[in-house]
Write an enzyme that holds these catalytic residues in place. Structure first.
Site, PDB file in Angstrom:
ATOM      1  N   THR A  75       1.321   0.630   0.695  1.00  0.00           N
ATOM      2  CA  THR A  75       1.142   1.616  -0.379  1.00  0.00           C
ATOM      3  C   THR A  75      -0.319   1.746  -0.784  1.00  0.00           C
ATOM      4  OG1 THR A  75       3.327   1.028  -1.208  1.00  0.00           O
ATOM      5  CG2 THR A  75       1.901   2.205  -2.736  1.00  0.00           C
ATOM      6  N   GLU A 104       9.914  -0.967  -2.125  1.00  0.00           N
ATOM      7  CA  GLU A 104      10.634  -0.936  -0.858  1.00  0.00           C
ATOM      8  C   GLU A 104      11.351   0.386  -0.664  1.00  0.00           C
ATOM      9  OE1 GLU A 104       9.574  -3.703   0.791  1.00  0.00           O
ATOM     10  OE2 GLU A 104       9.943  -2.101   2.223  1.00  0.00           O
ATOM     11  N   GLY A 161       1.736  -7.533  -3.011  1.00  0.00           N
ATOM     12  CA  GLY A 161       1.960  -8.772  -3.743  1.00  0.00           C
ATOM     13  C   GLY A 161       1.085  -9.894  -3.200  1.00  0.00           C
TER      14      GLY A 161
END
Ligand SMILES: CC/C=C\C/C=C\C/C=C\C/C=C\C/C=C\C/C=C\CC/C=C/C(=O)SCCNC(=O)CCNC(=O)[C@H](O)C(C)(C)COP(=O)(O)OP(=O)(O)OC[C@H]1O[C@@H](n2cnc3c(N)ncnc32)[C@H](O)[C@@H]1OP(=O)(O)O
Ligand SMILES: Cc1cc2nc3c(=O)[nH]c(=O)nc-3n(C[C@H](O)[C@H](O)[C@H](O)COP(=O)(O)OP(=O)(O)OC[C@H]3O[C@@H](n4cnc5c(N)ncnc54)[C@H](O)[C@@H]3O)c2cc1C
Length: 615
Positions: A108, A390, A147
């Site tokens: 992303t 996701e 993350g």
């Protein structure tokens, strides 16, 4: 093993600062995952129980708001397994398994999350040096969200547009080192930091990543499916979507994750409802358990049933995932579309239902459900994120719809895959079969509903030509708002209307069309209508909702205010709009309550010993 709700110097984690939360998360994670590594060394883990062991840990009370190491297990390693060739797996997997490198998954960007074919990060092959040059051409090209990337990971899988011999071949995955393995400092040409505070998962250390003509070896392109040869020749994959495999895996795993969270939430709420006594069923009697109220049972019992339904579904989906992946290895791609549609559908449905059920569990506990110590607000923060990451749920449901419409259009020409075989029966028999109030009857009814909705969608797609104009008169627009409000709630409360009014099936179908028409009619005035609320930026206090629409610059400005970004000093252009980036960075760093230590002390105290196997 750390005790439940491990504290940081005696302070419960709700009262920790942003920086302390991170440090607490690192410390808890390295201890927890040292145990996983020990299980590996003793041969007590396999890919199946690994999913449960790691999944259980990540949703446990030890790592209750996520972990900076989560992406390493959830996406970095699966991506290597799914997209690296054997030689690359031999090189990277052993180091990833024993955590001597810590990875993330960077797909992303600030400007794109859903539309991955629109990602802007480029990887341009230089045949003279046999290298790829990674570059972020704009601010919106910066990776945003991965993350663990903020201050923790030193490697990551990066998804970028591959260019070779002047031609773009679409998005591909690369394994990229972003920090020095000894000092943990960002490597030259890498701009990296964390994105700041979020609704939940504040221990995950989500980061941003920008490239300034950063070079990597050709062999760092994950080449299981597609390759670039030394002279720059591109060899394409057997199926353009095999590169999307990491996302399918995580969507499957998320269904298991929802089982964990929903089970926790409904356990808390049901036990509390057995303890809590409030009001009297009959005057003069002792106060009764709130679990005796039918309204309380209505709130909770469906969540108990859903937790079991999701577990059964998750296990069946896991079996399907493994079956299809075995077929893919043999070159049989026939069931990939069905697996993609199943993973999209079940990820969207289980996350949306779990978020709704967890919120109902919180509400069912009255004021005490609003306490952080109940764990219900935190659990809600965790599960509602899953509706977005996701694959945003709406978009995934559209993918499912796309598969179902295509299946319907090929009903007579193609053999149906197991999960949609019912469409053949529903299509063959008369639609308005008799209703029976049994489990089988209800399932049958929903199969007929699914069939008719697919037919309606196919009809709308094929026939519907809607050309509309919108009159600029305010009256006209307000009428549209009234119309929208009425048709929205009529459709929301359709079961009542069908039960208590003579509304016909035809009228329901035209109501749906009218609703969609009103949405389209209102679209051109949507922003004007909210501007009309005349809410100043100072009142909104939102990076997303400011009047000038400079969303990405404001997101980055706010991210820069995070205390974790003060170390190390970011040498980065960041694509600033006024060019005063360095002065501003220095100003911000001077405001930071943190010392400008070159690397957060947790690296040397916890992370490095863990990565060297000394913990
Ligand atoms: C080794 C370790 C072992 C085990 C692991 C250990 C532990 C794990 C266990 C537990 C973990 C615990 C918890 C996990 C829980 C949560 C996860 C935690 C964190 C998550 C972190 C979040 C990460 C991210 O968010 S990563 C970024 C995710 N981004 C997305 O999902 C983007 C969404 N967008 C898309 O997918 C695509 O853009 C699209 C919407 C699908 C559209 O794609 P595209 O435009 O290319 O395609 P079209 O619509 O034009 O369709 C064309 C064609 O392609 C088919 N298609 C599309 N996608 C796929 C696919 N993925 N697979 C197969 N086929 C696909 C589509 O069906 C069309 O086909 P047809 O032409 O035939 O119709
Ligand atoms: C907690 C969290 C962790 C994350 N971790 C990671 C990570 O580790 N790595 C990573 O790469 N990414 C990560 N992400 C990013 C995540 O994958 C994206 O946020 C997600 O894919 C949604 O994309 P977006 O944010 O661009 O939203 P958008 O796609 O911009 O969605 C905004 C709205 O537009 C609508 N919309 C968009 N496209 C369409 C369409 N075609 N049709 C109809 N409506 C549409 C959506 O339904 C939604 O209502 C994370 C996100 C969160 C919240």
């Amino acid at each position: 093993m750390l005790s439940k709700r491990e504290v940081f110097d005696g302070v419960p984690e709700e009262y920790l600062s942003h920086k302390e939360r991170y440090e607490n998360a690192i410390r808890n994670s390295v201890v927890a995952f040292s145990l996983v590594r020990k299980m590996q060394e003793e041969g007590k883990t396999s890919i199946n129980n690994y999913r449960d062991v790691v999944g259980g840990l990540l949703g446990s009370s030890v790592l209750r708001d996520g972990s900076p190491l989560g992406l390493h297990y959830i996406m970095f390693m699966p991506a290597i397994l799914n997209q690296a060739n054997e030689e690359q797996q031999e090189k990277w997997l052993p180091r990833a398994w024993n955590c001597s490198i810590i990875g993330s998954y960077a797909q992303t960007e600030l400007g794109h999350g859903t539309f991955i074919r629109g990602l802007e990060t480029t990887a341009t092959y230089d045949a003279a040096t046999k290298q790829f040059v990674l570059h972020s051409p704009t601010l919106t090209a910066y990776k945003w969200w991965p993350g663990g990337l903020g201050q923790t990971a030193n490697y990551c899988i990066v998804v970028a547009q591959l260019y070779t011999k002047g031609q773009c071949h679409g998005i591909h995955s690369f394994i990229i080192q972003v920090r020095d393995e000894e000092t943990h400092m960002p490597l030259p040409g890498i701009k990296i930091g964390e994105i700041g505070a979020k609704l939940g998962l504040n221990a995950v250390n989500n980061g941003f990543l920008g490239f300034d003509n950063y070079r990597i070896p050709r062999t760092n392109m994950l080449m299981k499916h597609a390759q670039v040869l030394e002279d720059g020749t591109y060899v394409k994959s057997r199926h353009s979507k095999l590169n999307y495999g990491a996302m399918v895996f995580v969507r499957v795993v998320i269904v298991f994750d929802m089982v964990n969270y929903l089970s926790k939430a409904v356990t808390i709420a049901t036990r509390f409802s057995a303890v809590r006594r409030q009001c009297q069923l009959k005057a003069g009697e002792t106060e009764c358990q709130i679990l005796d109220y039918v309204t309380q049972q209505h709130k909770l019992f469906v969540s108990i049933a859903a937790a079991h339904a999701f577990r059964i579904t998750a296990n069946k989906l896991w079996l399907t995932f493994n079956e299809v992946n075995e077929q893919l290895v043999e070159g049989n791609l026939q069931r990939l579309p069905e697996l993609h549609a199943l993973a999209c559908c079940l990820k969207a449905v289980t996350t949306a239902d779990t978020a709704a059920c967890v919120e109902r569990c919180r509400l069912a506990c009255g004021g005490h459900g609003y306490m952080m110590s109940s764990s219900l607000p935190l659990t809600y923060g965790l599960v509602t994120a899953a509706c977005t990451y996701e694959g945003e749920n709406t978009v995934l449901l559209l993918q499912t719809a796309r598969f179902l419409v295509k299946t319907y259009q090929q009903l007579d020409s193609k053999a149906l895959t197991p999960t949609v075989a019912y469409l053949k029966t529903a299509a063959a028999e008369r639609f308005c079969v008799g209703w029976s109030n049994t489990t089988e009857g209800i399932i049958r009814g929903f199969q007929v509903v699914a069939m008719r909705v697919i037919i309606m969608s196919t009809f709308n797609e094929e026939v519907q030509e809607m050309s509309r104009t919108v009159s600029p008169q305010l009256k006209e627009v307000l009428h549209q708002l009234v119309d929208l409000y009425c048709t929205y709630w009529a459709l929301e409360k359709l079961s009542d209307l069908l039960l208590y009014t003579p509304i016909s099936q035809k009228e329901v179908e035209s109501l749906r069309l009218r609703y969609e028409e009103t949405l389209t009619n209102l679209r051109p005035n949507a922003v004007g209508l909210v501007d009309a609320f005349d809410l100043r930026d100072e009142m909104l206090q939102s990076t997303l909702g400011s009047y000038d629409g400079r969303v990405y610059e404001r997101l980055m400005e706010e991210a820069m205010k995070s205390p974790l970004n003060a170390e190390p000093m970011l040498q980065s252009t960041l694509g600033s709009y006024d060019g005063r980036v360095y002065e501003r960075l220095m100003e911000e760093a001077m405001k930071s309550p943190l010392n400008a230590e070159p690397v957060n002390y947790t690296f040397h105290k916890y992370l490095k010993p863990f990565m060297q196997g000394k913990l």
